[in-house]
Design a protein around this motif. Structure first.
Motif, mmCIF file in Angstrom:
data_model
loop_
_atom_site.group_PDB
_atom_site.id
_atom_site.type_symbol
_atom_site.label_atom_id
_atom_site.label_comp_id
_atom_site.label_asym_id
_atom_site.label_seq_id
_atom_site.Cartn_x
_atom_site.Cartn_y
_atom_site.Cartn_z
ATOM 1 N N UNK A 1 1.189 -1.288 0.108
ATOM 2 C CA UNK A 1 0.117 -0.416 0.200
ATOM 3 C C UNK A 1 0.874 1.331 0.253
ATOM 4 N N UNK A 2 2.037 0.840 0.524
ATOM 5 C CA UNK A 2 2.666 2.347 0.776
ATOM 6 C C UNK A 2 3.125 2.474 -0.532
ATOM 7 N N UNK A 3 4.122 1.869 -1.087
ATOM 8 C CA UNK A 3 4.502 1.675 -2.863
ATOM 9 C C UNK A 3 3.174 2.136 -3.645
ATOM 10 N N UNK A 4 1.975 1.946 -3.721
ATOM 11 C CA UNK A 4 0.994 2.896 -4.634
ATOM 12 C C UNK A 4 0.600 3.761 -4.352
ATOM 13 N N UNK A 5 0.630 3.711 -2.854
ATOM 14 C CA UNK A 5 0.173 5.075 -2.590
ATOM 15 C C UNK A 5 0.590 6.340 -2.758
ATOM 16 N N UNK A 6 2.453 6.326 -2.559
ATOM 17 C CA UNK A 6 3.233 6.844 -3.598
ATOM 18 C C UNK A 6 3.181 7.505 -4.385
ATOM 19 N N UNK A 7 3.083 6.388 -5.577
ATOM 20 C CA UNK A 7 2.994 6.242 -6.607
ATOM 21 C C UNK A 7 1.969 6.848 -6.949
ATOM 22 N N UNK B 1 -5.978 -0.875 -5.445
ATOM 23 C CA UNK B 1 -4.976 -1.789 -5.986
ATOM 24 C C UNK B 1 -4.233 -1.826 -5.416
ATOM 25 N N UNK B 2 -2.835 -1.826 -4.381
ATOM 26 C CA UNK B 2 -2.131 -2.189 -3.565
ATOM 27 C C UNK B 2 -3.212 -2.222 -2.244
ATOM 28 N N UNK B 3 -4.275 -1.629 -2.049
ATOM 29 C CA UNK B 3 -4.574 -2.662 -0.640
ATOM 30 C C UNK B 3 -5.043 -3.597 -1.026
ATOM 31 N N UNK B 4 -5.559 -4.375 -2.756
ATOM 32 C CA UNK B 4 -5.729 -6.302 -3.032
ATOM 33 C C UNK B 4 -4.728 -6.503 -2.939
ATOM 34 N N UNK B 5 -3.650 -6.670 -3.429
ATOM 35 C CA UNK B 5 -2.367 -6.956 -2.992
ATOM 36 C C UNK B 5 -2.214 -7.424 -1.805
ATOM 37 N N UNK B 6 -2.209 -6.034 -1.091
ATOM 38 C CA UNK B 6 -1.734 -6.248 0.758
ATOM 39 C C UNK B 6 -2.728 -7.389 0.670
ATOM 40 N N UNK B 7 -4.256 -7.215 0.803
ATOM 41 C CA UNK B 7 -5.419 -8.084 1.515
ATOM 42 C C UNK B 7 -5.058 -9.868 0.483
ATOM 43 N N UNK B 8 -4.985 -9.944 -0.748
ATOM 44 C CA UNK B 8 -4.313 -11.626 -0.819
ATOM 45 C C UNK B 8 -3.017 -12.738 -0.366
ATOM 46 N N UNK B 9 -1.964 -11.539 -0.396
ATOM 47 C CA UNK B 9 -0.897 -11.450 0.243
ATOM 48 C C UNK B 9 -0.677 -12.429 2.067
ATOM 49 N N UNK B 10 -1.850 -10.831 2.660
ATOM 50 C CA UNK B 10 -1.853 -11.586 4.221
ATOM 51 C C UNK B 10 -2.628 -12.747 4.387
ATOM 52 N N UNK B 11 -3.826 -12.586 3.559
ATOM 53 C CA UNK B 11 -4.074 -13.672 4.138
ATOM 54 C C UNK B 11 -3.770 -15.317 3.702
ATOM 55 N N UNK B 12 -3.355 -15.057 2.807
ATOM 56 C CA UNK B 12 -2.239 -16.563 2.804
ATOM 57 C C UNK B 12 -0.912 -16.567 3.643
ATOM 58 N N UNK B 13 -0.184 -15.277 3.904
ATOM 59 C CA UNK B 13 0.800 -15.126 4.734
ATOM 60 C C UNK B 13 0.462 -15.782 6.276
ATOM 61 N N UNK B 14 -1.045 -15.027 6.585
ATOM 62 C CA UNK B 14 -1.511 -15.329 8.055
ATOM 63 C C UNK B 14 -1.078 -16.873 8.233
ATOM 64 N N UNK B 15 -1.566 -17.930 7.371
ATOM 65 C CA UNK B 15 -1.298 -19.578 7.924
ATOM 66 C C UNK B 15 -0.335 -19.470 8.706
ATOM 67 N N UNK B 16 1.181 -18.562 8.445
ATOM 68 C CA UNK B 16 1.950 -19.002 9.085
ATOM 69 C C UNK B 16 1.909 -18.877 10.543
ATOM 70 N N UNK B 17 1.684 -18.243 11.404
ATOM 71 C CA UNK B 17 1.208 -17.329 12.417
ATOM 72 C C UNK B 17 1.114 -18.830 13.447
ATOM 73 N N UNK B 18 0.787 -19.544 13.050
ATOM 74 C CA UNK B 18 0.637 -21.054 13.927
ATOM 75 C C UNK B 18 1.993 -21.348 14.330
#
Length: 214
Positions: free
Chosen positions: A95-101, A139-156
């Motif tokens: 989101x930072x990258x997309x917001x700056x751009x 668009x950055x938020x959508x990319x972030x959301x998809x990434x986080x939903x997947x990465x959140x699995x490893x917090x187990x």
């Protein structure tokens, strides 16, 4: 694989883990987005700082998420605190990258026109620049959301909440009863959450982005 047999009788547990996973993902994306917008608004007018921020946000995404999570165990312990911190950190980066751009790509003529009618700097940001940059930010938020939903699995790994526990437990018991079903169910539910969130963000874009900017 007897998937239906595994799911039967475990609806309550699966629903609770799905809720935990979705809630953790949503909260961390919201926090990450707010942090990202604050950083972007602070630096986008400064060429050197904005370039440094863009580079840093891209480099930060190369940090192994499991390694960062392990490092956070020392100051934060196990459970929600390291899980939330790690996910919010990674959620902010796209989101930072997309917001700056997005903010830097607003036509200078629009900014000058707003300045010409006497709008203060903060009004120009809120009423001209952010709305114009919103499609890129979303668009950055959508990319972030998809990434986080997947990465959140490893917090187990640090006893964090969510569906990752199903996948970790299933993989650790491969060859045992219901091991494959457990891992597969967790994976399918994570994909379902990602699809639902993306559909909601697409709907948000339809409702908030004028047709001329789509």
């Amino acid at each position: 694989m007897n998937l239906w047999g595994y799911v039967q009788g475990r609806g309550g547990t699966l629903a609770f883990l799905t809720y935990q996973h979705a809630s953790l993902s949503l909260q961390t994306v919201l926090v990450g987005t707010l942090i990202a917008l604050a950083v972007a608004m602070a630096v986008y007018r400064l060429p050197v700082l904005s370039a440094l921020t863009l580079t840093s946000s891209r480099v930060a995404l190369t940090i192994p998420s499991l390694a960062l999570l392990a490092l956070l165990i020392v100051p934060l312990g196990l459970g929600v605190p390291p899980s939330f911190t790690m996910l919010a950190f990674f959620a902010a980066m796209p989101v930072i990258g997309n917001a700056v751009v997005g903010l830097r790509s607003v036509p200078p003529s629009l900014v000058e026109a707003a300045r010409g009618i006497g709008l203060p700097r903060w009004r120009i940001l809120l009423s001209v620049e952010l709305p114009m940059a919103w499609p890129v930010i979303l668009t950055g938020i959508r990319v972030s959301t998809q990434m986080i939903v997947g990465v959140a699995a490893i917090v187990a790994y640090v006893l964090g909440p969510g569906l990752g526990s199903l996948i970790f437990n299933g993989l650790s018991r491969l060859g045992g009863a219901n091991a494959l079903e457990m891992a597969f169910t967790g994976t399918v539910l994570i994909v379902a959450i990602a699809l639902v969130f993306d559909a909601l963000l697409v709907l948000l874009g339809r409702l908030t982005i004028p047709k001329g900017l789509r």
